[in-house]
Scaffold this active site. Structure first.
Site, mmCIF file in Angstrom:
data_model
loop_
_atom_site.group_PDB
_atom_site.id
_atom_site.type_symbol
_atom_site.label_atom_id
_atom_site.label_comp_id
_atom_site.label_asym_id
_atom_site.label_seq_id
_atom_site.Cartn_x
_atom_site.Cartn_y
_atom_site.Cartn_z
ATOM 1 N N LYS A 76 66.001 -4.869 25.369
ATOM 2 C CA LYS A 76 65.679 -6.346 25.547
ATOM 3 C C LYS A 76 66.543 -7.188 24.649
ATOM 4 O O LYS A 76 66.516 -6.793 23.225
ATOM 5 C CB LYS A 76 64.147 -6.913 25.706
ATOM 6 C CG LYS A 76 64.076 -8.345 25.813
ATOM 7 C CD LYS A 76 62.348 -8.592 25.925
ATOM 8 C CE LYS A 76 61.982 -9.997 26.371
ATOM 9 N NZ LYS A 76 60.476 -9.968 26.201
ATOM 10 N N SER A 151 58.465 -11.929 30.494
ATOM 11 C CA SER A 151 59.719 -12.282 30.196
ATOM 12 C C SER A 151 60.523 -10.967 30.093
ATOM 13 O O SER A 151 61.965 -11.259 30.191
ATOM 14 C CB SER A 151 59.792 -12.985 28.834
ATOM 15 O OG SER A 151 59.259 -12.175 27.871
ATOM 16 N N SER A 175 54.477 -9.800 28.804
ATOM 17 C CA SER A 175 55.797 -9.739 28.997
ATOM 18 C C SER A 175 56.533 -8.392 29.016
ATOM 19 O O SER A 175 57.279 -8.070 29.721
ATOM 20 C CB SER A 175 56.701 -10.322 27.940
ATOM 21 O OG SER A 175 56.631 -11.783 28.114
#
Ligand code: GLN
Length: 480
Positions: A76, A151, A175
């Protein structure tokens, strides 16, 4: 070339049926074919291939392969990798390059993983749909008109579409788990402090944890065992001993397992397909010897309210460092210091990030601190006590991961409060700091994935992964 588990891939590599270079080449080609889905913000074509070649050499020279030898992984874009851009999907960090590696990156590299790219996300990890990225939304591999969750939407979509075998995400309120649920994969958020946060860009420091997105619990257990453990560079990392998660998983059986099922989680507003699939899976476990225990927990809507007060407060302080002077973007339009701060932040941050900074500074302001921030801290304590008590009676708390299946891109963007509800089941584990996981349990009437959410007591990741392993429906099929 397609692998549904790392065990598969590893045995191919170690018996020399395939080379690391061939594997990485095929993943990179697949990533290039999927470039319209906006899953990656950076792809390391050259460095990943040259690393694969050097791992092949290492093996042919007879050196012992690391525990993650040749594992293609995506990261990420809020986790620092030296020399790579670290954008957090924000304009304010668009051209910022990290000068050091996060502890997790060092640990993965030490065990011979291959890092193939950085994934798209909601800006600064604020969101539930990946639509808050400054670089555009990500398509859900199951239906490209829908969101992959957020997210960590890019990381979840990468694993689901077979563009990486495992991906790292971050989880502050769901997330990792919510996008895993939306993309039919496993998503683990460990106990707070289990994994070092050194090199993870802070959103809400007392909630943030790096998490793992994988195709099955075994792969997640392996990667956790590599990353977990104390780190002198993160004072909140725990010294609790790191177990052998794979062994602990193997010891978990449905016989006598006590599964706590809070009735509050099955409110009538819950999507009927989600309720049906989650209940059916619980019933299956009951028939295999588990006991379902009705429990009550504090209402989840208090969790959402407390969560959004506490994380916005922490975010407003953490994000103060992005001021146009120290990192990233500086507005060209500034002829004095105050204009530099104001214009850099106004132009650099997106709408949701600004909303949260304003909300956070408001709840911390002198006149409102007691009413909001202090109250929310008290709610946090009540949740901690009640979850602890519940987990003295049962092994695990089970429910849905999300109240609804993946929704359409654009559907909830005009209504932030509706969007915040996507986290109603994942936020409590973040408030209390306990480990939690989302595991795929089936498909709704539109053939969209549905996840089950499980919470165990502090540091019981082995048990949690084992229970998830019992539940996962036959391994996810590759979506392209
Ligand atoms: N969706 C939640 C939020 O917007 C959770 C985000 C996260 O876990 N990083 O805050």
């Amino acid at each position: 070339m397609h692998f549904s588990s790392y065990q598969d891939l590893r045995s191919g590599l170690l018996t020399r049926k395939i080379t690391c270079e061939e594997v990485i080449q095929s993943y990179l080609e697949r990533i290039d074919r999927h470039c319209d889905d906006n899953i990656f913000l950076a792809v390391f074509h050259e460095t990943a291939l040259s690393r694969a070649r050097s791992l092949d050499r290492k093996l042919s020279e007879g050196a012992a392969p690391g525990r993650l030898f040749g594992m293609p992984m995506a990261i990420k874009d809020n986790i620092a990798m030296k020399g790579a851009r670290l954008t957090c999907a924000s304009r304010i960090l668009e051209n910022y390059e990290s000068v050091y590696d996060a502890t997790v990156i060092e640990r993965l590299m030490d065990e011979d993983a291959v890092l193939i790219g950085k994934t798209n996300m909601d800006e600064f990890a604020m969101g539930s749909s990946n639509e808050n990225s400054a670089f555009g939304p990500v398509a859900n591999p199951f239906d490209k008109t829908r969101v992959p969750g957020g997210s960590s939407g890019g990381s979840a979509a990468a694993v689901a579409a077979g563009l990486a075998l495992v991906a790292l995400g971050s989880d502050t309120g769901g997330s990792v788990r919510q996008p895993a649920g939306f993309c039919d994969i496993v998503g683990l958020k460990p106990t707070y402090g289990r994994i070092s946060r050194y090199g993870l860009v802070a959103f809400a420091s007392s909630f943030d944890q790096i998490g793992i997105l994988a195709r099955n619990s075994n792969d997640a257990a392996l990667v956790l065992s590599v990353m977990a453990g104390a780190d002198e560079r993160d004072a909140t990392s725990s010294h609790h001993p790191v177990s052998s998660y794979t062994e602990e998983m193997a010891g978990v059986s449905p016989q006598g397992l006590k599964i706590g099922v809070p009735k509050e989680f099955f409110h009538e507003s819950l999507n009927p397909d989600v309720a049906r699939l989650v209940k059916a899976k619980l019933e299956e476990l009951r028939q295999n010897g588990a006991e379902l225990v009705d429990i009550t927990l504090p209402a989840s809507d208090y969790a959402i309210a407390a969560y959004y007060i506490l994380v916005t407060a922490e975010a407003s302080s953490n994000l103060a460092r992005f001021d146009g002077a120290r990192y990233g973007y500086r507005s060209p339009d500034c002829d004095n210091l105050s204009a530099m701060y104001v214009n850099s932040r106004t132009e650099g941050f997106g709408k949701e990030v600004k909303r949260r900074i304003m909300l956070g500074t408001y709840v911390l302001s002198a006149g409102y601190y007691d009413t909001y921030y202090k109250k929310a801290q008290q709610v946090r304590r009540v949740f901690q006590d009640r979850y602890r008590e519940a987990l003295e009676m049962v092994d695990v708390i089970a429910g849905p991961t999300s109240p609804f299946p993946p929704f359409g891109i654009g559907d909830k963007m005009d209504d932030p409060l509706e969007m915040y509800l996507a986290d109603v089941f994942t936020v409590p584990a973040s408030i209390v700091g306990m480990p939690a996981i989302s595991v795929p349990v089936g498909y709704d009437s539109l053939n969209l994935p549905v996840g089950m959410h499980l919470i165990c007591n502090f540091f019981e990741e082995g048990k949690l992964l084992g229970i998830a392993g019992l539940m996962q429906h036959s391994i996810v099929s590759e979506k392209s």
